[in-house]
Each structure stands twice: as C-alpha cells, then as structure tokens.
Enzyme design. Structure first.
Site, mmCIF file in Angstrom:
data_model
loop_
_atom_site.group_PDB
_atom_site.id
_atom_site.type_symbol
_atom_site.label_atom_id
_atom_site.label_comp_id
_atom_site.label_asym_id
_atom_site.label_seq_id
_atom_site.Cartn_x
_atom_site.Cartn_y
_atom_site.Cartn_z
ATOM 1 N N CYS A 56 0.839 -1.205 0.000
ATOM 2 C CA CYS A 56 0.000 0.000 0.000
ATOM 3 C C CYS A 56 0.875 1.256 0.000
ATOM 4 C CB CYS A 56 -0.904 -0.007 1.228
ATOM 5 S SG CYS A 56 -2.009 1.412 1.282
ATOM 6 N N CYS A 60 0.487 5.072 6.812
ATOM 7 C CA CYS A 60 -0.103 4.895 8.152
ATOM 8 C C CYS A 60 0.936 4.221 9.056
ATOM 9 C CB CYS A 60 -1.365 4.050 8.060
ATOM 10 S SG CYS A 60 -2.459 4.569 6.722
ATOM 11 N N CYS A 63 0.722 0.477 10.256
ATOM 12 C CA CYS A 63 0.250 -0.585 9.366
ATOM 13 C C CYS A 63 1.353 -1.462 8.763
ATOM 14 C CB CYS A 63 -0.597 0.013 8.247
ATOM 15 S SG CYS A 63 -1.403 -1.269 7.265
ATOM 16 N N CYS A 100 -16.055 -9.626 6.241
ATOM 17 C CA CYS A 100 -15.447 -8.331 5.919
ATOM 18 C C CYS A 100 -14.203 -8.542 5.070
ATOM 19 C CB CYS A 100 -15.021 -7.604 7.188
ATOM 20 S SG CYS A 100 -16.333 -7.422 8.374
ATOM 21 N N CYS A 131 -19.197 -6.735 4.199
ATOM 22 C CA CYS A 131 -18.526 -5.496 4.578
ATOM 23 C C CYS A 131 -17.233 -5.453 3.770
ATOM 24 C CB CYS A 131 -18.214 -5.509 6.072
ATOM 25 S SG CYS A 131 -17.270 -4.070 6.621
ATOM 26 N N CYS A 191 -19.245 1.646 8.975
ATOM 27 C CA CYS A 191 -18.446 1.034 10.035
ATOM 28 C C CYS A 191 -17.226 1.934 10.190
ATOM 29 C CB CYS A 191 -18.037 -0.380 9.616
ATOM 30 S SG CYS A 191 -16.847 -1.144 10.746
ATOM 31 N N ARG A 263 -17.411 -2.577 18.382
ATOM 32 C CA ARG A 263 -16.667 -3.829 18.154
ATOM 33 C C ARG A 263 -15.307 -3.813 18.829
ATOM 34 N NH1 ARG A 263 -16.473 -4.391 12.674
ATOM 35 N NH2 ARG A 263 -18.573 -5.198 12.803
HETATM 36 N N1 SAM Z 1 -6.593 0.349 3.297
HETATM 37 C C1 SAM Z 1 -7.880 0.512 3.855
HETATM 38 C C2 SAM Z 1 -7.950 1.643 4.832
HETATM 39 O O1 SAM Z 1 -6.948 2.034 5.370
HETATM 40 O O2 SAM Z 1 -9.064 2.102 5.084
HETATM 41 C C3 SAM Z 1 -8.436 -0.750 4.468
HETATM 42 C C4 SAM Z 1 -7.551 -1.665 5.260
HETATM 43 S S1 SAM Z 1 -6.882 -0.983 6.772
HETATM 44 C C5 SAM Z 1 -5.776 -2.248 7.257
HETATM 45 C C6 SAM Z 1 -8.239 -1.057 7.907
HETATM 46 C C7 SAM Z 1 -8.041 -0.509 9.293
HETATM 47 O O3 SAM Z 1 -7.326 -1.432 10.085
HETATM 48 C C8 SAM Z 1 -7.265 0.778 9.440
HETATM 49 O O4 SAM Z 1 -8.035 1.897 9.185
HETATM 50 C C9 SAM Z 1 -6.845 0.731 10.903
HETATM 51 O O5 SAM Z 1 -7.806 1.395 11.708
HETATM 52 C C10 SAM Z 1 -6.833 -0.771 11.222
HETATM 53 N N2 SAM Z 1 -5.468 -1.246 11.477
HETATM 54 C C11 SAM Z 1 -4.498 -1.435 10.554
HETATM 55 N N3 SAM Z 1 -3.348 -1.850 11.125
HETATM 56 C C12 SAM Z 1 -3.589 -1.920 12.450
HETATM 57 C C13 SAM Z 1 -2.782 -2.267 13.582
HETATM 58 N N4 SAM Z 1 -1.503 -2.594 13.458
HETATM 59 N N5 SAM Z 1 -3.359 -2.257 14.798
HETATM 60 C C14 SAM Z 1 -4.661 -1.912 14.937
HETATM 61 N N6 SAM Z 1 -5.457 -1.554 13.911
HETATM 62 C C15 SAM Z 1 -4.948 -1.556 12.689
HETATM 63 FE FE1 SF4 Z 2 -2.765 1.214 3.416
HETATM 64 FE FE2 SF4 Z 2 -2.580 0.096 5.810
HETATM 65 FE FE3 SF4 Z 2 -3.028 2.693 5.603
HETATM 66 FE FE4 SF4 Z 2 -4.975 0.936 4.876
HETATM 67 S S1 SF4 Z 2 -4.142 1.249 6.934
HETATM 68 S S2 SF4 Z 2 -4.315 2.771 3.777
HETATM 69 S S3 SF4 Z 2 -3.681 -0.720 4.070
HETATM 70 S S4 SF4 Z 2 -1.158 1.625 4.923
#
Ligand code: SAM
Ligand code: SF4
Ligand code: DTB
Length: 346
Positions: A56, A60, A63, A100, A131, A191, A263
């Site tokens: 990606c 973030c 992530c 989901c 979802c 959500c 949740r």
């Molecule tokens: N890329 C999309 C987005 O960011 O909306 C969808 C996938 S993203 C992994 C979905 C959510 O997972 C993120 O918005 C974040 O809130 C949560 N998330 C991701 N990595 C995480 C982590 N290490 N610990 C807790 N929550 C996490």
């Molecule tokens: Fe990409 Fe992870 Fe951020 Fe979702 S949370 S936009 S998968 S870097």
C-alpha cells in the site's frame, strides 16, 4: 430496545467529564445504556479476510501493509473470487454472520471495483452480510457498491483530527470524512472507529468519539482497535495501552452512541479474558472472530468459544451453545476444537 433520541451535539467537555468519572460510575452508566438498547448477553460476530495484502502506498505508521516499512508480510495480489467464496463459506460454518473483506489500497480503482462487486454478490449469495474496506471511494463507486447490495463499508478515522496528522501524512482527516459521507449518501451502513495505542492522549480518544457520535447519522458499527505492534512499523515500540483507559473508551463509545455496535477489534489476543469481559460489560457487543485479522493473528476460535461460553454470551451466528457447554464442564480446550459445528442450517 429504547426509543430514546440520539444525541449528536456532544461537546468535548461533556465527553471528557464522562471519560474521567470514577471507573465504577462510568461502567455503571455505560452498562445501563447498553441494557436499554441491546441484549447485554449477545454479540455480533464478523470474520475478516485480506483480499489484497501489502504494497500500500499510504504511510499509516501502524500498518504492516504500507510499502514504506520493512515488515514481515507476504505480499499478495488480489485473490481470485473462488478463494474468497471458499473462505466465506468456512467463516459461515464457523459461526460468522458478517464477512469483511479488506484490501491494502489507498483508493478503489474502477477495475478493482468490478472485481469487488463480484465478491460482494458471491458472499451475499451465501447468506452472509457483507462489509468491505478498500480505502477511499468516490460517490459513484459507493453507489456502484450499493447496487450489488453491499451492507457495510469500513473506513476508520483512527484518532482525533489533530493527532491524525502525526499518524498518516498521505491523506487528510477530511479525505476520510468525505469517503464516509459518500458511503452514507449511497445508503450503505457505516463502520467507522479507531485505534488506541498510537501514542495519542486521552483527549484524542475523546475527540475521536466526539466526531463519530456527532456525525449526522452515527455509524452503525464502531470498531475500537488496540494497536497491534507490528515489527518494522514506526509504532512497533509504542508504550502499552493502559487497560482501564481502553475500557473507558469502550464505555464512552457506548454512552455517546447508544444504538451502535461497538466492536472489540484488533489486539484482542493481547487482552485477557477478564479485560474482554469488562469491555462487554462496558458496552462492546461485536468481535472479529477467526484465527486471523488481515495480516496479524486474532484470538483463537477455541479460546473465544470457551470465553463466550463462560460468560454465557450468545452470538448471532451458529456457534452452538450446547456444544460449548459440554466443554466448560471438562474445561478441555483440545477437545473443544474437535467438536463439529452444526451446519444443518447453512
Ligand atoms: N486500506 C484501507 C484503509 O486504510 O481504510 C483498508 C484496510 S486498513 C488495514 C483497515 C483498518 O485497520 C485501518 O483503518 C486501521 O484502523 C486498522 N489497522 C491497521 N493496522 C492496524 C494495527 N496494526 N493495529 C490496529 N489496527 C490496525
Ligand atoms: Fe494502506 Fe494500511 Fe493505511 Fe490501509 S491502513 S491505507 S492498508 S497503509
Ligand atoms: C477494523 O477496524 N479493524 C480491522 C478491520 N477494521 C478491517 C483490521 C484490523 C487490522 C489489524 C492489523 C492486521 O491484521 O493487519
């Protein structure tokens, strides 16, 4: 269920005063509201699947799937429909009612939209709620997803607007709010929640709940994630979240959003049973169920079955309570995993 009107003009001070109440008073208030609006002994269960893993472009800082960090995940292209249907069937057999699908995309492209529409149709065809969480959407894409019957779209705000800038620099809070609005306008259920443990202060958690609760329509589903510290990400060494503070956030979400499903999401495998029980008491009434989240592990199915059975919490899926009851007497987790799921109504 109560008919009380939903308040969506919460001030920061109102929520802050509540968050800082004596713990027992806060839990009492949250639990009362929980009981007025929900069955306190029933939870909703969802299963997650990563349909496109890693690579990606977003940054973030929590992530595992950002291309900017050296994490130990297996990059995968978008999975074929057959694989998704197979896993959705398994999830249903294990007791999930909602499936989901998550993708490591910054935003949805139109070619991926066509694929996702087929996935939604296929999963819905199994009788599961659907979802998806696919990054940013345009208004038109949200309408297209609605046209195939998508039930929920997950798009988290993660934290307060002020702190968000420190967590992600490749998009803005307003970008997130815009997508949420497109989802809402299309008639898809929202959500939307956040993460605790990003290094934020209490006030950032309070403001996150304030933004969510003050949306024109509150999200139907509010995932509260505890940071999963992923090796290689900038947040891998973050301080542990204070468990009482986490429970306070759950309680605050319940009080401010009485009708929403709150949740207990990522990080449940690092919470002991007593903490999870307190979260359920404070108003959490949904979990991710299944051995994996997207790229990290979840609490195991056999552990969850035993916990839910001990607490006498029912689920909306097909987890057979009588099968679990057999187990509590013997307290034998190995045997529990051998018990077949009743698939008669699948
Ligand atoms: N890329 C999309 C987005 O960011 O909306 C969808 C996938 S993203 C992994 C979905 C959510 O997972 C993120 O918005 C974040 O809130 C949560 N998330 C991701 N990595 C995480 C982590 N290490 N610990 C807790 N929550 C996490
Ligand atoms: Fe990409 Fe992870 Fe951020 Fe979702 S949370 S936009 S998968 S870097
Ligand atoms: C949400 O709020 N939490 C889920 C779901 N929505 C998509 C994702 C949690 C991801 C945890 C880290 C991982 O497994 O990669």
């Amino acid at each position: 269920m109560s008919n009380q009107t939903i308040k969506n003009n919460w001030t920061t001070k109102e929520l802050e005063d509540m968050y800082n109440m004596p713990f027992n008073d806060l839990l009492w208030k949250a639990h009362e509201i929980h009981r007025e609006n929900h069955d306190p002994n029933k939870i909703q269960i969802s299963t997650l699947m990563s349909i496109k893993t890693g690579g990606c472009p977003e940054d973030c800082k929590y992530c595992s799937q950002s291309i900017r960090y050296d994490t130990d995940i297996n990059l995968e292209k978008t999975l074929p429909l057959s694989e998704i249907i197979k896993q959705a069937k398994d999830a249903k057999n294990t007791g999930a009612t909602r499936f989901c699908m998550g993708a490591a995309w910054r935003n949805l492209t139109n070619s991926n939209l066509a694929k996702v529409k087929e996935m939604v149709k296929g999963v819905k065809g199994l009788g599961l709620e659907t979802c998806v969480t696919l990054g940013m959407l345009t208004k038109n894409q949200a309408d297209e997803l609605k046209s195939v019957g998508l039930d929920y779209y997950n798009h988290n705000l993660d934290t307060s607007e002020e702190y968000y800038k420190k967590v992600v620099t490749t998009r803005t809070y307003q970008d997130r709010l815009d997508t949420i609005q497109h989802v809402r306008d299309a008639g898809i259920k929202v959500c939307c929640g956040g993460i605790i443990g990003l290094g934020e202060d209490g006030i950032d958690r309070i403001k996150l709940i304030q933004v969510l609760a003050n949306l024109d329509e509150q999200p139907e589903s509010v995932p509260i994630n505890k940071l999963v510290k992923v090796e290689g990400t900038p947040y891998s060494g973050n301080l542990n979240v204070d468990e009482f503070d986490f429970i306070r956030v759950i309680a605050l979400a319940r009080i401010a959003m009485p009708k929403s499903y709150v949740r207990l999401s990522a990080g449940r495998d690092t919470m002991n049973d007593q903490m999870q029980a307190l979260c359920f008491f404070a108003g959490a009434n949904s979990i991710f169920y299944g051995e994996e989240l997207l790229t990290t592990k979840n609490s195991t199915i056999k552990h969850d079955r035993k916990l839910l059975n001990n607490l006498k919490i029912k689920t909306d899926g097909h987890i057979e309570q009588d099968q679990c009851a057999l187990e509590t007497t013997s307290d034998n987790l190995t045997k529990l995993s051998d018990i077949p799921i009743n698939t008669s109504n699948l």
